[in-house]
Design a protein around this motif. Structure first.
Motif, short mmCIF file in Angstrom:
data_model
loop_
_atom_site.label_atom_id
_atom_site.label_comp_id
_atom_site.label_asym_id
_atom_site.label_seq_id
_atom_site.Cartn_x
_atom_site.Cartn_y
_atom_site.Cartn_z
N CYS A 134 -41.95 60.87 -16.19
CA CYS A 134 -42.93 60.33 -15.24
C CYS A 134 -44.34 60.82 -15.53
O CYS A 134 -45.29 60.45 -14.82
CB CYS A 134 -42.55 60.70 -13.81
SG CYS A 134 -41.02 59.94 -13.26
N GLY A 135 -44.53 61.67 -16.53
CA GLY A 135 -45.86 62.12 -16.90
C GLY A 135 -46.40 63.24 -16.04
O GLY A 135 -45.86 63.57 -14.97
N ILE A 137 -47.39 72.47 -22.55
CA ILE A 137 -47.03 71.36 -21.65
C ILE A 137 -46.49 70.20 -22.46
O ILE A 137 -47.12 69.73 -23.41
CB ILE A 137 -48.24 70.90 -20.82
CG1 ILE A 137 -48.66 72.00 -19.84
CG2 ILE A 137 -47.92 69.61 -20.05
CD1 ILE A 137 -49.89 71.66 -19.01
N ASP A 138 -45.30 69.72 -22.09
CA ASP A 138 -44.73 68.49 -22.63
C ASP A 138 -44.87 67.44 -21.54
O ASP A 138 -44.19 67.50 -20.52
CB ASP A 138 -43.26 68.70 -23.00
CG ASP A 138 -42.60 67.45 -23.57
OD1 ASP A 138 -43.26 66.39 -23.60
OD2 ASP A 138 -41.44 67.54 -23.99
N ILE A 139 -45.76 66.48 -21.76
CA ILE A 139 -46.10 65.56 -20.66
C ILE A 139 -44.98 64.57 -20.33
O ILE A 139 -44.85 64.14 -19.20
CB ILE A 139 -47.42 64.81 -20.95
CG1 ILE A 139 -47.31 63.97 -22.22
CG2 ILE A 139 -48.57 65.78 -21.06
CD1 ILE A 139 -47.32 62.54 -21.98
N GLU A 140 -44.16 64.19 -21.29
CA GLU A 140 -43.06 63.24 -21.09
C GLU A 140 -43.43 62.14 -20.10
O GLU A 140 -42.94 62.07 -18.98
CB GLU A 140 -41.79 63.97 -20.64
CG GLU A 140 -41.22 64.81 -21.78
CD GLU A 140 -39.71 64.92 -21.78
OE1 GLU A 140 -39.03 64.05 -21.20
OE2 GLU A 140 -39.21 65.87 -22.40
N ASP A 184 -39.60 51.95 -12.81
CA ASP A 184 -40.80 52.01 -13.65
C ASP A 184 -41.87 52.96 -13.11
O ASP A 184 -43.05 52.84 -13.46
CB ASP A 184 -41.40 50.61 -13.80
CG ASP A 184 -40.73 49.81 -14.91
OD1 ASP A 184 -39.80 50.34 -15.55
OD2 ASP A 184 -41.14 48.66 -15.13
N TRP A 185 -41.47 53.92 -12.28
CA TRP A 185 -42.44 54.85 -11.69
C TRP A 185 -42.96 55.82 -12.76
O TRP A 185 -42.20 56.30 -13.59
CB TRP A 185 -41.76 55.63 -10.57
CG TRP A 185 -42.62 56.70 -9.96
CD1 TRP A 185 -42.76 57.99 -10.37
CD2 TRP A 185 -43.44 56.57 -8.80
NE1 TRP A 185 -43.61 58.68 -9.55
CE2 TRP A 185 -44.05 57.82 -8.57
CE3 TRP A 185 -43.73 55.50 -7.93
CZ2 TRP A 185 -44.92 58.05 -7.51
CZ3 TRP A 185 -44.60 55.73 -6.88
CH2 TRP A 185 -45.18 56.98 -6.67
N GLY A 186 -44.25 56.14 -12.71
CA GLY A 186 -44.77 57.21 -13.55
C GLY A 186 -46.11 56.91 -14.20
O GLY A 186 -46.62 55.79 -14.13
N ILE A 187 -46.68 57.93 -14.83
CA ILE A 187 -47.95 57.83 -15.53
C ILE A 187 -47.66 57.47 -16.99
O ILE A 187 -46.93 58.20 -17.66
CB ILE A 187 -48.72 59.16 -15.49
CG1 ILE A 187 -48.87 59.67 -14.06
CG2 ILE A 187 -50.09 59.02 -16.16
CD1 ILE A 187 -49.38 61.12 -13.97
N SER A 233 -46.94 65.32 -26.66
CA SER A 233 -46.93 63.97 -26.10
C SER A 233 -45.57 63.37 -26.37
O SER A 233 -45.13 63.26 -27.51
CB SER A 233 -48.02 63.11 -26.75
OG SER A 233 -47.99 61.79 -26.22
N SER A 234 -44.88 62.99 -25.31
CA SER A 234 -43.56 62.37 -25.46
C SER A 234 -43.35 61.38 -24.33
O SER A 234 -44.08 61.37 -23.36
CB SER A 234 -42.45 63.44 -25.46
OG SER A 234 -42.42 64.10 -24.21
#
Length: 348
Positions: free
Chosen positions: A188-189, A206-209, A235-238, A257-258
């Motif tokens: 979800c970022g 930080i792993d933003i995923e 589809d929720w998230g950044i 970044s993942s």
């Protein structure tokens, strides 16, 4: 039982469509500016990077996938072997199951046995302060990841919905373990504001995923008798590209970044947005039946990243981070609204 849930997650991710439906990573809105005079020898481009003192041959991380069930042991063994052979980093799934059930420890310890020199990343949840040192010990981890998954917990039938005290717990974990601590989302970022809170709490990585890859709302939807909430929040998230730019603009710790990255070109875009490394999970899980397929996938990733670097005239990952790019579409709209000047990327 936790172990049974881990097996369900594994089988669902391998056999069902668990990716975002309508929301994308946003990397389609990122265009690296072509350099017709790169003045670079492609064969001498250096993909190596250093992470907390360990030199890796590529910025590629195999991010948290599995563990905690006997069926996961073979997958972790395969991933460990290819990570060691290719000198890339590897993360495991949540270690809570092994910490609470010693008979499952070998589903994680098999990783270090087959990857003695690999950069390994352990994994616990934010409220699991009491498991931190045990998780590090089981894996002989170099970094301990703390996963953040409020959406998954919301959809999961047995989810933990009390998130009070998470930040304090993260701060305490950073104090009690002897290795760097990473915070990672699960699809979800992470926003700029959250990144600042995490760094203030002592997080070193930080792993933003971000959104656009695997949706854990989707995974839990397949486990639930009632699909309404999972479908609603699928589809929720950044989006990953947005989250990468936000976090890179807000903090100075290394960033992975993942979330939906599938090749070296997308990885190049993520690094140019400010990431230090890139992570992938689902593609490796899908190919985990064959070491040859895994090695070939890593080769294609590295080669496509090298070509992207050649086309922008970057000899190293650090030079790639300074490459010019243009941001358009929804990604630009999002970043504009969040106060990030996208012209800064195109006029470097």
């Amino acid at each position: 039982m936790i172990s049974d849930r881990k097996l369900e997650h594994l089988l669902i991710c391998k056999n069902y469509d668990v990716e975002f439906k309508d929301k994308t990573t946003g990397f389609e809105d990122i265009e690296l500016i072509h350099n017709a005079l790169p003045e670079v020898d492609k064969n001498e481009i250096d993909l190596s990077t250093s992470v907390f003192g360990k030199k890796l041959d590529s910025p590629l991380f195999i991010t948290a996938i599995t563990g905690g069930h006997p069926a996961a042991k073979e997958i972790n063994e395969q991933l460990a072997i290819v990570s060691e052979e290719n000198n890339i980093a590897l993360g495991v799934g949540s270690q809570r199951a092994a910490c609470e059930h010693p008979e499952l420890e070998d589903t994680y310890s098999v990783v270090r046995e087959n990857a003695p020199d690999c950069l390994l990343i352990g994994n616990i949840g934010a409220p699991q302060l009491h498991l931190a040192n045990k998780a590090v010990e089981i894996l002989d981890a170099d970094i301990l990841a703390i996963h953040l998954n409020p959406l998954q917990e919301s959809i999961q039938p047995e989810g933990d919905l009390d998130a009070r005290g998470y930040l304090e717990s993260i701060s305490e974990i950073t104090d009690i373990v002897d290795i760097p601590v990473m915070a990672k989302e699960t699809g979800c970022g992470i926003s700029a504001e959250t990144a600042k809170q995490l760094v203030d709490a002592g997080v070193s990585f930080i792993d933003i995923e971000g959104a656009g890859g695997t949706s854990w709302a989707a995974v839990e939807t397949y486990r639930s008798e009632d699909r309404y909430l999972g479908e609603l929040f699928w589809d929720w998230g950044i989006p990953t590209a947005v989250s990468t730019a936000e976090v890179a603009s807000a903090v100075e710790v290394p960033i992975i970044s993942s979330g939906g990255i599938r090749n070296g070109l997308e990885a190049a875009k993520a690094i140019a947005l400010g990431a230090d490394s890139v992570g992938m999970a689902l593609p490796f899980l899908k190919k985990s039946v064959s070491q040859d397929e895994l090695n070939q996938f890593i080769h294609y990733f590295n080669d496509s990243l090298r070509i992207a670097m050649f086309l922008v005239g970057a000899n190293t990952i650090e030079e790639l981070k300074q490459s010019r790019l243009v941001i358009s579409g929804k990604t630009k709209q999002w970043l504009d609204e969040r106060g990030i000047n996208t012209k800064n990327y195109s006029r470097r």
